[in-house]
Structure formats: C-alpha cells, structure tokens
Design an enzyme around this catalytic site. Structure first.
Site, mmCIF file in Angstrom:
data_model
loop_
_atom_site.group_PDB
_atom_site.id
_atom_site.type_symbol
_atom_site.label_atom_id
_atom_site.label_comp_id
_atom_site.label_asym_id
_atom_site.label_seq_id
_atom_site.Cartn_x
_atom_site.Cartn_y
_atom_site.Cartn_z
ATOM 1 C CB CYS A 210 -0.706 -0.105 1.167
ATOM 2 S SG CYS A 210 -2.161 -0.903 0.971
ATOM 3 C CG ASP A 211 5.084 3.358 -0.041
ATOM 4 O OD1 ASP A 211 4.795 4.056 -0.753
ATOM 5 O OD2 ASP A 211 5.740 3.256 1.103
#
Lengths: 376, 376
Positions: B324-325
């Site tokens: 999730c980056d």
C-alpha cells in the site's frame, strides 16, 4: 519526545539504532483525532507501525483497523481486534489471502478494478466492498501517484457490477496523499466523491459509506495545520456536498496516530569533509534509508534532530547512513545544520519517527540487523 | 536463467516470491573475471549477496572478500575465509566494529577521512589502509554520488598521516559507480589515481596497491560491454599510467559475480486499468521495491521479465509491487510491455536478480515476509 521516552533513553542507554515509542501518546493522538472528527470511524492503518503493543492499545480504545495484507489482518486479530473491526484495505490482494481473511471473519474489502472485484465475489461472497477513486495529491509530502484507485467513470460501473456479483457495494474511498498539509486537497476530493455517490444512489446502488483515507499530517521539521483545522475543513466539505444526509464516514490514519509517539536514537559513526576547505561536513549515522528511514527518499520526510550539543555553534551538513550504498544518503539538499562539536560516538535523536520506520527496515542490508524496538 | 534454475523452478514450484540462485554460475563468473583481469586480486563485495553458499563457493575458488560491516566480516570467516583474505572496505565504521574485526585478524581497511584514520590507528594498529578518492561516475546506471571518497589533495595528506600514525599506507581506491557501462570511466579514474600514486611515492609514502572497486556491468534488459573488453581497457590504462612497475591490483566485483546466477520468481497478483479506455495496464506482482527490488528506484536497474505467455500479443504496462505504498512502483516510464494474456496467478521470472535483492528486502513492510532464498 515525550517525557517517558526521554526518561527511558536516559535510564536505559539502549543499543543503537533503536526506536522508543510511548504508547500513551498513541492513545492521546487517537483521542485528539476522534475529537476533531467525531462522526468518523477510525481505522488505524496498521502498516504505519504494526507492533503488538500499539495494536493492543488501540483495540482497548475501540479503534478499527485498516490492514494491507492477510498478515496484518492476523496481527490485528492476535491483538484482540474483532474481525468486524478490520478492513482489508489494499486494492491488490492475492485471492488466497482474500479467502483466508474471509475465513477469519473479515467482511470489508477495498478494490479498484474488475479483476479484484471478481476475486472478491468468488472468495469473500456477500462482503462489503468499497471502490477507491483517483484524486489529486497536491500538497502531500509523500504523494501517492496513480498506483491506487480508478477513474470515476470506471468506479461507477464497478460499483454497479459489485451488486450484480452478490457483493455489498458499501462505499467509496480516496486518499489525498500522506503527510497532506493542505485542507483544500480533502475539499476537492470530497466534492469529487460526492458527485459519484449521488450518481450511484440515483442508479439504485445502495452506497452508504465514504472513506476519507489518511494523510493527516504530523509535525516534523516544519509546522503543519492543526488536526482540528483539518477536521473542520473536512466536515465543512462533507456538509456542503451531502447536506444533512451524511454517509457513514471512515478515516484511515497511520502516521497521525504513531509518528510523534516515537523517537529513533542513533549513533554518529563518522564526521568528515570531502576536502580540507569544504564548508559542508558529512555526518554518518548508524541508521539510514535501508535501516528504516525509507521515507527520506527524495528528502520527502524531513525529520528533526536532537544532539548532545544543541545550542552551540552549528554548520551545514549532509546526513547519510552507514551502508556502502551512496543512495543511503538522507539529506543533502534540505539545508540541514548540526553542531560543529558533533563527533563519532555521539547519540542523536530523530524525532517523530514512530511511523513508517521499523517495518521498512531491510532484513540485513550490508549485514546490519534491523533497528531494535522498545514500546513503553 | 541457467538450466539448473529452470529445472528447479519446474520441479519444485516454490512459494513466491523467491530467489533461486545457481552457485555454479557464480563460479563461472569468477573464472571469467579472473581470465579478463589476470593480474587483479578479486575481493567479492559481500553486500551483493551474503548467502553462505555463495561465500563458501568463493572461498573454495580462492576469492578474497570486501566486507561492508563487522557482520559481513563474520559471515566470511564463518564461510571459511582466512582473515588475511578480508578487506573491511566501508569507509564508515564504528570504532568498536574496527576493533572487533582486528581481533578476528582482519588487517586491511578502507578510509577517506581523518577521523576514520584516527579510529584505525587506535583500534587496528599497524594495519594496511587504503584511501578512497572521489572520481566521476558518468555512465553508471547506479551512480555513487559523493558519499564515499575524498578529493585528491586531502587523500595525499591523509596517506602521509596514515604512516605517521603507525598504519601501513597500503593503497588507493576508487569506484566508478555500479553497473558502469563505459570503459572511459575506468580510464579517467586510473589516470587520476596514478597521478596521486606517483605524488605519494615521490613524497616517500610506501603506497603499493590500487583498488579499482567494482561496477563491472551485467546484462539486464540492455546489452553491456563484455568483461574482456572492460578488462582490456583497464589494463591498457594501468600500463599507460604505471608503465612496467604496476602496483598490486585489487578489484571488488559484487553484481558481476552473482547477478546473472539468480532469478526471482514472482506471482502476478492483479492486472487492471485506471479507466476502461486506458491503453496501459497496471501489473501488480507479489514482490516490489520493499520486497527486495530496491534497485528499481528511479527505474535505475531494468530487469528483464519472462512470463508463461511470451511470444503472444503484448501491450504497454506499468509494473508495481504489492504494498500500500505508491512509491512501490517498479517501472512506469521505461516502456515495458508484457503479454495481454497475463493474469492474476501467473508466475513470472525476473532475470539476473542474484545481486542486491535478498539483503535489501524489508523485514515486514505491510506484513510481507522477505522473499525465500534457494541456493542450488
């Protein structure tokens, strides 16, 4: 640095590099955020710091959790969270991980594509799903590019399809970028999501939640807006666009809850110059970009430093990590200054490093072990 | 991909993501390099891949070792290396790590500053030391900025001082940048170091070694010069500048010995588009920048891909990791194309990933464990 952290460092003299994190400060931050956005349900973004003491304290406070992987789902459950309190918020999930989370009781999932929706329909039937839409990230110090989310037109089609596939088309989400310092970014995103929300309601889709994501900023080297100011701007925009029929509101803070609860203590390994008359010293620490300070990439997040010589004469420095990799340089262009008395063996503190540090640390780059973690 | 790796993948179907590395290929690469530069002593840059099977094979071949930390010194000794075969090549060392390496018998150390020299004089008395000088990195795909090395004038003063402090001012080193594709970079650096070498000899300093560093390139997505061509250019420059009184020559290959011995196998997690009419698909893998592919930062190292659909119709893609980056995006601007048939669950291989992958992997970012490693 909280008094408890300062006391721990003074009393314990832990091996460096290490993170010391005051879980009471996490609880304070949780309450501050709840007070600033009382209508929002808080889903802690576990990836910011997945340590059990942090998760356990948040469970005790009634927090919900935003998990990025099945492993993070498990960590939340192990910390005592109910499965209903967990959202599997990554739009990129292996289907067997979806199935594993569903088997453990998780019923809320993010998506932004047709293929993901099909996986969810097969492996998490009937679950609440929410579609992430692309919004602007201007003003974010750690912006999110286009990796997550889809365009509004596609989101509309996918939400209709979610219902057709037997899923519950629960809501819409967006993310304005991490360490977002402008309230206008939230206002613009809310306007965009509200239009889609209304379109979906008109199309007969039972959408009822808006997930505002995270991004709430933390004070590093520079001032940022207060959370009450951001909360007011967000609620102003919500009321402007939704009137008195507000949807359920979800927020996913990570950094905001844990960053300023933690301090990294490091040791100065070397201070040098590249030439005798070079005005800039190089200060090398025993932690760098591959030891956990990954958010210094592009000098994006600018941590504040404390040294034993603060208040004495200082001068310009480049700050770097200990590895044989020259990209392991923290700050070269950000005009950092440190005391001229600083020398090898000095301990320095990097403030507000409780978020996005420990989990980023490489397992063994250059043979260095990940930093130690102390939760107090 | 070597036949042995292909067979292992077919027979074993290992969990992804994983690295499979053929240690026989490491031995072949060692011999190829020795043949291309027969006068050079090879110090393997352990940081490229510190796995015990790699180190043990190289010990058996008579390799020397360039260690970036005391932990890497220990790994070499554990693999059977003699302490005399180890150079502690990081210019940034904690003094207690210098002392620990010295206690284990290491007698060769790098430095580029006065403070480091003083540490060495105190904690590794009488050792051979070599000073790293700054040289240009033009042509390197992974250039090294100014983090390591000092200007020539300072190097001269420091080498004189090394002798005064009771150390053995053994040599000079430089590094032209990793994945260096131009032989001219070596030629320019050798010219620079030779001038300093002569100056030092004239000043009565008993310097007698030149360390040419690493940087020898590997074939990723594009062709690179052959190692014999690089070796010939290096020896040509050495003879041109040193005549028939050549110094001892040290080289520190990392990537060159291990990269093409290894293959990362990954799983496609998701294929999606951001809008229905978007020509570019996003392909998300179960490994990304924080799972070990750190050298894709800035799209610097461009790995070649193999898929089960190679040879069928393809189209433009952005390739990203599973976290999730959004900085966990591998290739967005490098015009990658992958088969349109590619879908979730497909296994793909990233070729020549034996170097600078496993040790970079984050310990648990987003809850993901580091990739598995198989040495065959």
């Amino acid at each position: 640095m909280t008094p408890k952290v300062a006391r721990f460092l003074a009393d314990t003299q832990p091996a460096t590099p290490c993170l010391v994190l005051d879980v009471d400060r996490v609880a304070e931050n949780f309450r501050r955020l709840r007070d600033a956005l009382p209508l929002a349900r808080i889903y802690y973004a576990v990836k910011a710091n997945p340590a059990a003491p942090v998760l356990e304290r948040l469970v005790g406070l009634g927090s919900h959790f935003d998990a990025a992987s099945f492993q993070e789902v498990s960590m939340c459950l192990d910390a005592g969270a109910e499965p209903e309190a967990i959202s599997y918020g990554n739009t990129i999930k292996r289907e067997r991980d979806i199935a594993a989370a569903y088997a453990r009781g998780v019923r809320m999932f993010a998506f932004d594509s047709e293929m993901e929706l099909e996986k969810l329909a097969r492996s998490a039937p009937g679950s609440r799903v929410y579609c992430r839409i692309l919004v602007g990230n201007d003003g974010a110090e750690w912006p999110l590019s286009r990796k997550f989310g889809c365009e509004v037109e596609m989101a509309k089609d996918l939400m209709v399809k979610a219902g057709e596939l037997g899923l519950d088309p629960f809501g819409l989400s967006f993310h304005v970028g991490s360490q977002q310092t402008r309230t206008a970014a939230y206002e613009a995103a809310i306007a965009k999501v509200a239009m889609l929300f209304t379109d979906l309601v008109d199309a007969g889709v039972k959408v009822r939640m808006v997930n505002l994501g995270g991004g709430y900023p933390v004070r590093y080297k520079s001032e940022v807006p207060e959370i009450v100011e951001i909360g007011a701007a967000i609620m102003g925009a919500m009321v402007e666009h939704f009137g008195n029929s507000l949807p359920e509101i979800v927020i996913e803070p990570g950094r905001f809850l844990v960053a300023d609860a933690g301090v990294v203590q490091a040791e100065v390994v070397l201070v040098s110059r590249k030439a005798a008359n070079d005005p800039v010293r190089w200060v090398y620490l025993d932690i760098g970009r591959f030891g956990g300070l990954a958010e210094t990439e592009g000098e994006a997040i600018k941590y504040a430093f404390r040294t034993p010589h603060d208040g004495t004469a200082d001068g310009p420095v480049t700050i770097a990590g200990p590895t044989c990799d020259s990209t392991d340089t923290l700050y070269e262009k950000s005009n950092y200054r440190l005391p001229t008395a600083l020398t090898a063996g000095d301990r320095v503190e990097l403030l507000a490093t409780g978020a996005y540090v420990t989990s980023y640390a490489s397992q063994k780059f250059n043979g260095f072990s990940p930093l130690e973690e102390h939760y107090i």
